[in-house]
Design a protein around this motif. Structure first.
Motif, short mmCIF file in Angstrom:
data_model
loop_
_atom_site.label_atom_id
_atom_site.label_comp_id
_atom_site.label_asym_id
_atom_site.label_seq_id
_atom_site.Cartn_x
_atom_site.Cartn_y
_atom_site.Cartn_z
N GLY A 97 0.79 -1.23 0.00
CA GLY A 97 0.00 0.00 0.00
C GLY A 97 0.82 1.28 0.00
N LEU A 98 2.12 1.21 0.25
CA LEU A 98 2.95 2.41 0.31
C LEU A 98 3.19 2.97 -1.10
N LYS A 99 2.96 4.28 -1.26
CA LYS A 99 3.17 4.90 -2.58
C LYS A 99 4.53 5.58 -2.62
N ILE A 100 5.41 5.07 -3.45
CA ILE A 100 6.76 5.63 -3.56
C ILE A 100 6.96 6.18 -4.96
N SER A 102 5.81 4.81 -8.66
CA SER A 102 5.69 5.62 -9.88
C SER A 102 7.03 6.28 -10.16
N PHE A 103 7.19 6.72 -11.41
CA PHE A 103 8.42 7.41 -11.82
C PHE A 103 8.12 8.89 -12.04
N VAL A 104 8.95 9.75 -11.51
CA VAL A 104 8.84 11.17 -11.83
C VAL A 104 9.40 11.40 -13.24
N ARG A 105 10.40 10.60 -13.61
CA ARG A 105 10.93 10.62 -14.97
C ARG A 105 11.28 9.18 -15.33
N ASN A 106 10.89 8.75 -16.55
CA ASN A 106 11.22 7.38 -16.93
C ASN A 106 11.82 7.30 -18.33
N ASP A 107 12.39 8.41 -18.79
CA ASP A 107 13.19 8.39 -20.02
C ASP A 107 14.17 9.56 -19.97
N ARG A 164 17.41 22.97 -14.70
CA ARG A 164 17.31 22.88 -13.25
C ARG A 164 16.02 23.53 -12.75
N TYR A 165 15.89 24.84 -12.94
CA TYR A 165 14.78 25.56 -12.29
C TYR A 165 13.43 25.16 -12.86
N SER A 166 13.30 25.21 -14.19
CA SER A 166 12.01 24.89 -14.80
C SER A 166 11.71 23.40 -14.65
N GLU A 167 12.71 22.57 -14.89
CA GLU A 167 12.50 21.12 -14.84
C GLU A 167 12.12 20.65 -13.43
N ILE A 168 12.83 21.11 -12.43
CA ILE A 168 12.54 20.61 -11.08
C ILE A 168 11.20 21.15 -10.59
N ARG A 169 10.88 22.40 -10.95
CA ARG A 169 9.57 22.94 -10.56
C ARG A 169 8.45 22.15 -11.22
N ARG A 170 8.67 21.74 -12.45
CA ARG A 170 7.66 20.94 -13.15
C ARG A 170 7.53 19.54 -12.53
N ARG A 171 8.66 18.97 -12.15
CA ARG A 171 8.62 17.67 -11.48
C ARG A 171 7.85 17.79 -10.16
N ALA A 172 8.05 18.93 -9.49
CA ALA A 172 7.35 19.14 -8.21
C ALA A 172 5.85 19.20 -8.45
N ALA A 173 5.42 19.85 -9.53
CA ALA A 173 3.99 19.91 -9.83
C ALA A 173 3.44 18.50 -10.08
N LEU A 174 4.21 17.69 -10.78
CA LEU A 174 3.80 16.31 -11.04
C LEU A 174 3.67 15.52 -9.73
N VAL A 175 4.65 15.66 -8.86
CA VAL A 175 4.63 14.95 -7.58
C VAL A 175 3.45 15.43 -6.73
N ASN A 176 3.29 16.77 -6.64
CA ASN A 176 2.33 17.33 -5.69
C ASN A 176 0.88 17.26 -6.15
N PHE A 177 0.65 17.31 -7.47
CA PHE A 177 -0.72 17.41 -7.94
C PHE A 177 -1.20 16.17 -8.68
N LYS A 178 -0.29 15.24 -8.99
CA LYS A 178 -0.73 14.06 -9.73
C LYS A 178 -0.32 12.76 -9.03
N LEU A 179 0.91 12.62 -8.65
CA LEU A 179 1.38 11.35 -8.10
C LEU A 179 1.00 11.14 -6.63
N HIS A 180 1.00 12.21 -5.85
CA HIS A 180 0.66 12.14 -4.41
C HIS A 180 1.31 10.97 -3.68
N PRO A 181 2.62 10.84 -3.74
CA PRO A 181 3.26 9.70 -3.06
C PRO A 181 3.37 9.92 -1.55
N ASP A 182 3.65 8.83 -0.85
CA ASP A 182 3.95 8.92 0.59
C ASP A 182 5.42 9.24 0.81
#
Ligand SMILES: [Zn+2]
Length: 461
Positions: free
Chosen positions: A159-162, A214-219, A273-291
């Motif tokens: 059940g743990l979301k990573i 889930s992967f934040v980036r897979n390619d 760095r800046y744009s890419e990591i901020r975009r990854r953060a949006a993916l993590v925070n608003f779509k993936l919702h991991p633990d």
């Protein structure tokens, strides 16, 4: 990526930040530049603020490069979720270990006053819980290990979301990212490819243990739709405002000592760095919702010319959690807000013991000593293992859940270089006189072991 992310698209407001401050130890000489550059940037930013006040403009917001406007009202949900003692301890020992200006955070008897905007003299008031028996529940989207259902008779991570965040991009972007070197005719070493290969081994191990991975980036492609050319104007403005009145357009070559003063170099770092990591953060925070997010990197020592890199005998590892903000970082309204939100979410209570547990399994399996930062200017050692540092990195700050940021192996150590060249393989092989697992499997196994150890212990109760 769906439309739901559009409203989080980064703004292109002209703001000043510690451009270059988050460069890793990959190249010593760039780290030196970063220090100089940071000084220039902070000074210029103060001047601009003063100018805005004199001109009688609206209270100037002081936001980091590509940063989001803080939403202080969100913090209302955290009223009375923390005691005064706990708040003071986490501020002093984790997040603000280098001190802060007295008007930024004032800890009183029953409340803390946090600066929202200096020009407007606006403050947020946090009310403490009257005692540990009066604590209100902390609102959050991720689940702490202790709040997960018991695993009796089940797999330890069930059940743990990573979410796995393989650091950097690799592929065609590796040279631009300065995460590339090549020894003679050997296979080039590209950190973004190594982290992805390792993550693809780690994911099935964690899934076998019951985790939803889930992967934040897979390619090798960026998450951000922006590219360096989208940031040329912003890069130029930043340079001009920071004392480079006529910045050069292009970098001469990879050893150009003034490259960080060119539009090309700045627009590239704004992209990757800046744009890419901020975009990854949006993916993590608003779509993936991991633990939990695992940021997966390989470290390096300064290698000099990437086409004729320095190989060293030094090898080590360390792990990072968020904290240790610099006084100048706390001056940015968004970073101060993000720090307080993170503190109140109590991610630290989860990520520190987790990082310490992973550190023990990694040290056991890799045999590597802890890295010691050459200065304590931007980091603070935390925890009990001796391997964990607090540091204010973009990813550790922006991902709204516990984040363990792994920095094992010096890619340009002779030993690690040989192991990277050997690639991935099953079982053990003799490399430099020692029988070993592939470096990718050793990394993946040791991280997975630490995660299992931490969560099984916490979930037995
Ligand atoms: Zn890295």
């Amino acid at each position: 990526m769906g439309d739901s992310l559009n409203r989080y698209t980064v703004t292109s407001e002209l703001r000043f930040n510690d451009l270059g401050a988050h460069r890793s130890s990959a190249a010593g000489r760039f780290a030196r530049h970063a220090v100089t550059w940071r000084t220039i940037v902070v000074r210029a930013s103060t001047c601009l603020l003063a100018a805005a006040v004199t001109a009688g403009l609206q209270a100037a917001e002081n936001i980091s490069v590509l940063g989001n406007k803080p939403r202080w009202d969100v913090l209302e949900h955290y009223q009375q979720t923390i005691t005064r003692d706990e708040f003071a301890h986490i501020i002093n020992d984790v997040y603000c270990t280098h001190g802060f200006a007295p008007d930024l955070i004032e800890i009183k008897e029953d409340t803390a006053r946090i600066l929202i905007n200096r020009d407007a003299q606006k403050f947020f008031t946090l009310r403490f819980a009257a005692g540990s028996e009066k604590l209100k529940p902390v609102p959050r989207l991720w689940r702490a290990a202790k709040s997960l259902p018991s695993v009796k008779g089940k797999k330890p991570l069930s059940g743990l979301k990573i979410a796995l965040d393989p650091g950097h991009l690799g592929g065609d972007w590796a040279k631009m990212e300065e995460r590339w070197f090549q020894v003679g005719d050997s296979k080039p070493v590209q950190e973004g490819d190594l982290t992805l290969s390792m993550s693809r081994l780690l994911a099935p191990r964690l899934r076998d243990l019951g985790a939803k991975v889930s992967f934040v980036r897979n390619d090798n492609e960026p998450i951000t739709p922006k590219r360096p050319d989208d940031f040329r104007e912003l890069a130029k403005k930043i340079l001009v405002k920071n004392g480079v009145p006529q910045p050069r357009t292009d970098v001469l070559d990879s050893t150009d000592p003034e490259k960080d003063k060119t539009i090309r170099w700045q627009s590239e770092i704004l992209f990757y760095r800046y744009s890419e990591i901020r975009r990854r953060a949006a993916l993590v925070n608003f779509k993936l919702h991991p633990d939990l997010v695992l940021c997966l990197h390989f470290n390096a020592e300064g290698w000099g010319d990437p086409t004729s890199p320095l190989l060293t005998d030094t090898n080590h590892f360390h792990l990072l959690v968020n904290g240790s903000y610099l006084p100048e970082e706390l001056e940015f309204d968004d970073q101060r807000f993000e720090m307080i939100r993170r503190l109140l979410s109590r991610a630290y209570d989860e990520e520190l013991p987790l990082a310490d547990t992973v550190a023990v399994t990694m040290s056991r399996e890799t045999g590597l000593p802890p890295y010691t930062y050459p200065t304590t200017n931007s980091t603070t050692k935390v925890g009990t293992s001796g391997y964990v540092y607090a540091r204010n990195l973009l990813a550790t700050r922006l991902y709204r859940c516990p984040v363990v940021y792994c920095e094992p192996y010096v890619m340009n150590s002779k030993d690690v270089f040989a192991r990277i060249q050997a690639g991935d393989y099953e079982g053990r092989r003799n490399i430099n006189g020692v029988e070993r697992k592939s470096i990718f499997r050793e990394y993946a196994d040791s991280v997975a072991d630490g995660i299992v150890e931490y969560y099984s212990k916490a979930r037995e109760l």
